[in-house]
Design a protein around this motif. Structure first.
Motif, PDB file in Angstrom:
ATOM      1  N   THR A 164      33.414  40.113  30.129  1.00 28.17           N
ATOM      2  CA  THR A 164      32.935  39.023  30.987  1.00 28.17           C
ATOM      3  C   THR A 164      32.910  39.519  32.431  1.00 28.17           C
ATOM      4  O   THR A 164      33.704  39.075  33.262  1.00 28.17           O
ATOM      5  N   PRO A 165      32.020  40.459  32.761  1.00 25.96           N
ATOM      6  CA  PRO A 165      32.021  41.071  34.099  1.00 25.96           C
ATOM      7  C   PRO A 165      31.965  40.025  35.209  1.00 25.96           C
ATOM      8  O   PRO A 165      31.207  39.062  35.135  1.00 25.96           O
ATOM      9  N   GLY A 166      32.800  40.221  36.225  1.00 26.43           N
ATOM     10  CA  GLY A 166      32.814  39.325  37.371  1.00 26.43           C
ATOM     11  C   GLY A 166      33.702  38.112  37.220  1.00 26.43           C
ATOM     12  O   GLY A 166      33.880  37.358  38.184  1.00 26.43           O
ATOM     13  N   PHE A 167      34.268  37.905  36.048  1.00 31.91           N
ATOM     14  CA  PHE A 167      35.117  36.739  35.805  1.00 31.91           C
ATOM     15  C   PHE A 167      36.563  37.136  36.079  1.00 31.91           C
ATOM     16  O   PHE A 167      37.255  37.662  35.216  1.00 31.91           O
ATOM     17  N   GLU A 168      37.039  36.865  37.301  1.00 29.23           N
ATOM     18  CA  GLU A 168      38.354  37.334  37.727  1.00 29.23           C
ATOM     19  C   GLU A 168      39.485  36.700  36.940  1.00 29.23           C
ATOM     20  O   GLU A 168      40.587  37.248  36.884  1.00 29.23           O
ATOM     21  N   ARG A 169      39.233  35.564  36.330  1.00 30.32           N
ATOM     22  CA  ARG A 169      40.276  34.912  35.517  1.00 30.32           C
ATOM     23  C   ARG A 169      40.751  35.828  34.392  1.00 30.32           C
ATOM     24  O   ARG A 169      41.897  35.748  33.961  1.00 30.32           O
ATOM     25  N   ASN A 170      39.877  36.700  33.911  1.00 26.95           N
ATOM     26  CA  ASN A 170      40.242  37.679  32.897  1.00 26.95           C
ATOM     27  C   ASN A 170      40.784  38.951  33.545  1.00 26.95           C
ATOM     28  O   ASN A 170      40.647  39.155  34.751  1.00 26.95           O
ATOM     29  N   MET A 171      41.384  39.833  32.747  1.00 20.85           N
ATOM     30  CA  MET A 171      42.010  41.047  33.248  1.00 20.85           C
ATOM     31  C   MET A 171      41.082  42.253  33.103  1.00 20.85           C
ATOM     32  O   MET A 171      40.435  42.422  32.073  1.00 20.85           O
ATOM     33  N   ASP A 172      41.045  43.091  34.157  1.00 18.86           N
ATOM     34  CA  ASP A 172      40.268  44.315  34.042  1.00 18.86           C
ATOM     35  C   ASP A 172      41.144  45.443  33.485  1.00 18.86           C
ATOM     36  O   ASP A 172      42.348  45.282  33.281  1.00 18.86           O
ATOM     37  N   ASP A 173      40.524  46.593  33.230  1.00 19.45           N
ATOM     38  CA  ASP A 173      41.231  47.676  32.558  1.00 19.45           C
ATOM     39  C   ASP A 173      42.414  48.196  33.362  1.00 19.45           C
ATOM     40  O   ASP A 173      43.466  48.530  32.800  1.00 19.45           O
ATOM     41  N   ASP A 174      42.259  48.289  34.686  1.00 15.72           N
ATOM     42  CA  ASP A 174      43.365  48.773  35.508  1.00 15.72           C
ATOM     43  C   ASP A 174      44.560  47.826  35.447  1.00 15.72           C
ATOM     44  O   ASP A 174      45.716  48.273  35.430  1.00 15.72           O
ATOM     45  N   MET A 175      44.286  46.546  35.407  1.00 14.68           N
ATOM     46  CA  MET A 175      45.367  45.567  35.294  1.00 14.68           C
ATOM     47  C   MET A 175      46.068  45.690  33.941  1.00 14.68           C
ATOM     48  O   MET A 175      47.299  45.603  33.861  1.00 14.68           O
ATOM     49  N   ILE A 176      45.291  45.883  32.890  1.00 18.19           N
ATOM     50  CA  ILE A 176      45.885  46.036  31.559  1.00 18.19           C
ATOM     51  C   ILE A 176      46.782  47.265  31.515  1.00 18.19           C
ATOM     52  O   ILE A 176      47.885  47.239  30.948  1.00 18.19           O
ATOM     53  N   LYS A 177      46.334  48.349  32.148  1.00 14.68           N
ATOM     54  CA  LYS A 177      47.152  49.566  32.204  1.00 14.68           C
ATOM     55  C   LYS A 177      48.446  49.311  32.973  1.00 14.68           C
ATOM     56  O   LYS A 177      49.522  49.784  32.568  1.00 14.68           O
ATOM     57  N   ALA A 178      48.355  48.579  34.085  1.00 13.49           N
ATOM     58  CA  ALA A 178      49.554  48.260  34.862  1.00 13.49           C
ATOM     59  C   ALA A 178      50.487  47.356  34.069  1.00 13.49           C
ATOM     60  O   ALA A 178      51.719  47.513  34.115  1.00 13.49           O
ATOM     61  N   LEU A 179      49.916  46.417  33.333  1.00 17.55           N
ATOM     62  CA  LEU A 179      50.718  45.524  32.495  1.00 17.55           C
ATOM     63  C   LEU A 179      51.445  46.314  31.411  1.00 17.55           C
ATOM     64  O   LEU A 179      52.615  46.063  31.119  1.00 17.55           O
ATOM     65  N   ALA A 180      50.753  47.277  30.814  1.00 15.72           N
ATOM     66  CA  ALA A 180      51.365  48.092  29.770  1.00 15.72           C
ATOM     67  C   ALA A 180      52.491  48.949  30.348  1.00 15.72           C
ATOM     68  O   ALA A 180      53.549  49.103  29.724  1.00 15.72           O
ATOM     69  N   LYS A 181      52.283  49.505  31.533  1.00 13.46           N
ATOM     70  CA  LYS A 181      53.329  50.299  32.184  1.00 13.46           C
ATOM     71  C   LYS A 181      54.563  49.454  32.453  1.00 13.46           C
ATOM     72  O   LYS A 181      55.697  49.934  32.406  1.00 13.46           O
ATOM     73  N   ASN A 182      54.340  48.166  32.699  1.00 20.27           N
ATOM     74  CA  ASN A 182      55.420  47.200  32.921  1.00 20.27           C
ATOM     75  C   ASN A 182      56.061  46.773  31.591  1.00 20.27           C
ATOM     76  O   ASN A 182      57.064  46.066  31.586  1.00 20.27           O
ATOM     77  N   ASN A 183      55.464  47.211  30.464  1.00 21.29           N
ATOM     78  CA  ASN A 183      55.896  46.854  29.104  1.00 21.29           C
ATOM     79  C   ASN A 183      55.584  45.404  28.758  1.00 21.29           C
ATOM     80  O   ASN A 183      56.218  44.803  27.891  1.00 21.29           O
ATOM     81  N   GLY A 184      54.579  44.835  29.438  1.00 22.54           N
ATOM     82  CA  GLY A 184      54.192  43.460  29.196  1.00 22.54           C
ATOM     83  C   GLY A 184      53.160  43.322  28.098  1.00 22.54           C
ATOM     84  O   GLY A 184      52.847  44.272  27.375  1.00 22.54           O
ATOM     85  N   HIS A 209      38.166  42.072  21.751  1.00 21.71           N
ATOM     86  CA  HIS A 209      39.118  42.055  22.857  1.00 21.71           C
ATOM     87  C   HIS A 209      40.438  42.708  22.442  1.00 21.71           C
ATOM     88  O   HIS A 209      41.015  43.505  23.194  1.00 21.71           O
ATOM     89  N   ILE A 210      40.913  42.357  21.263  1.00 21.65           N
ATOM     90  CA  ILE A 210      42.152  42.963  20.766  1.00 21.65           C
ATOM     91  C   ILE A 210      41.982  44.469  20.615  1.00 21.65           C
ATOM     92  O   ILE A 210      42.829  45.262  21.054  1.00 21.65           O
ATOM     93  N   ASP A 211      40.870  44.880  20.005  1.00 25.82           N
ATOM     94  CA  ASP A 211      40.595  46.311  19.831  1.00 25.82           C
ATOM     95  C   ASP A 211      40.641  47.045  21.166  1.00 25.82           C
ATOM     96  O   ASP A 211      41.185  48.152  21.256  1.00 25.82           O
ATOM     97  N   HIS A 212      40.060  46.447  22.182  1.00 21.70           N
ATOM     98  CA  HIS A 212      39.964  47.139  23.475  1.00 21.70           C
ATOM     99  C   HIS A 212      41.344  47.376  24.074  1.00 21.70           C
ATOM    100  O   HIS A 212      41.622  48.458  24.599  1.00 21.70           O
ATOM    101  N   VAL A 213      42.208  46.373  24.004  1.00 23.27           N
ATOM    102  CA  VAL A 213      43.563  46.554  24.526  1.00 23.27           C
ATOM    103  C   VAL A 213      44.275  47.657  23.754  1.00 23.27           C
ATOM    104  O   VAL A 213      44.929  48.540  24.342  1.00 23.27           O
TER     105      VAL A 213
END
Length: 397
Positions: free
Chosen positions: A238-258, A322-326
């Motif tokens: 959903t490009p441009g929809f800030e309510r969703n998470m981008d890839d860099d955020m997902i990587k940061a979340l994973a580093k946080n173990n979230g 979405h699950i696959d991508h994460v």
């Protein structure tokens, strides 16, 4: 919880919003759904009851959740969303409403203690599973009721709140919102930064759904415990929809173990559905500007527009994408489910229309080659791991 429930109700009532559920699950998928602990990060039952009380301890005609359907789907621990509209920010009513919604959750358990039980810890969830009870943990959607007071934060912890979505659709006294163009804090407020630290000490999960990107990264920098996105999907789709998470955020979340818990709503997971809704909103604003809100043209706009341009439902497959991508991006340990049932009206995707349909999700995961142990993590273990880590951080404080 979205703000177009009334539109969704209209869409459903016109008949053009209906979609046939063509997905079916195998005996193995149903068995796995019953066998594994299913934790849904976000279900808006309390606010549904605020709008119109129904007894969800028995079968209901409307909504996405009731006890028979939850049992059918294998649901064990739906986080009850204590949702407070942004319109109540900076008012005492926000705190009053939050307490009232918690009362509703307690009332559900009081009506049927043989079916439901409160849960304020991972151990509670595990004990309730052993007893055959559906746990009702609680998360607060919008931190407005905290009112800038750490004492009030403790009050809500004592009442059972175990995660807080810092903001909702508008910037509040804690955090900027992804929906709000005004970025008054450029992330978190000074109080918001203190509140994240106090949430760590108490054992309340920090939920970054709805907040701005800047607020997200500030949370990641401050927190000593893993964080969650209780009902967010991915910006890649959903490009441009800030309510969703981008890839860099997902990587940061994973580093946080979230963990990011995927929202099922069609407009969260599918760009076409988002575009449809944006186009409809633009045209409705034009009608309002030309004719006014009291005009027949404005009042009949929704039904007429939908009749000509039916809503393009997403389906189960895009949720699985979405699950696959994460999983491909950061691994199986960092994704869960946060359906937003009872919060996105009738915009739910084909194959995932209510809490009875988790076996369809399991079937989709099986079809895509996920192992039983992987499915167990997605359904609930990942969130329980984060919750347990948050508890451990609090105990060590």
């Amino acid at each position: 919880m979205m703000k177009y429930l009334s539109l969704c109700i209209l869409l459903g009532s016109t008949g053009v919003f209906a979609a046939t559920d063509t997905f079916s699950a195998s005996e193995k998928a149903h068995s796995l759904a019953q066998q594994h602990v299913i934790v849904d990060g976000h279900i808006d039952v309390p606010y549904r009851l605020q709008e119109e009380w129904v007894d969800v301890t028995v079968a209901t005609e409307g909504g996405d959740f009731d006890y028979p359907r939850a049992k059918q789907g294998g649901l064990n621990a739906p986080f009850m969303s204590i949702y407070v509209p942004a319109s109540l920010d900076n008012s005492k009513e926000s705190t009053v409403l939050a307490n009232r919604l918690i009362d509703y959750v307690e009332a559900i358990v009081g009506r049927a203690p043989d079916k439901f039980a409160l849960a304020t810890s991972v151990a509670d969830v595990e004990r309730n599973v052993e007893k055959g009870l559906i746990s009702l943990p609680m998360g607060m959607e919008n931190g407005s009721p905290v009112q800038g007071s750490l004492d009030t934060l403790k009050h809500f912890y004592d009442r059972g709140i175990r995660y807080i979505t810092l903001a909702h659709s508008m910037s509040n006294h804690i955090s900027d919102s992804s929906y709000d163009l005004r970025r008054q804090w450029k992330g978190l407020s000074p109080f918001g930064k203190d509140m994240v630290k106090e949430m760590n000490k108490l054992g309340i999960m920090v939920d970054i759904s709805h907040v701005s990107d800047a607020a997200f990264y500030q949370v990641i920098d401050i927190t000593k415990a893993p964080v969650i996105a209780s009902h967010s999907s991915l910006r890649k789709f959903t490009p441009g929809f800030e309510r969703n998470m981008d890839d860099d955020m997902i990587k940061a979340l994973a580093k946080n173990n979230g963990v990011v818990m995927i929202n099922f709503g069609s407009t969260f997971v599918d760009a076409g559905a988002r575009a449809w809704r944006s186009k409809m909103s633009e045209k409705k604003k034009a009608v309002e500007k030309q004719f006014g809100k009291d005009s027949e043209q404005y009042k009949s706009f929704d039904e007429a527009y939908i009749a000509k341009s039916p809503f393009p439902f997403a389906d189960l497959n895009i949720v699985l994408d979405h699950i696959d991508h994460v999983v491909k991006l950061v691994g199986i340990e960092h994704v869960g489910i946060g359906s937003d049932y009872d919060g996105v009206g009738d915009s739910l995707p084909i194959g995932l229309k209510d809490v009875s349909t988790y076996p369809n999700l399991v079937q989709g995961l099986l079809d895509r080659g996920y192992s039983d142990s992987d499915i167990k993590k997605i359904l609930g273990d990942n969130l329980l791991r984060v919750w347990r880590d948050v508890e451990n951080v609090a105990n060590a404080s």
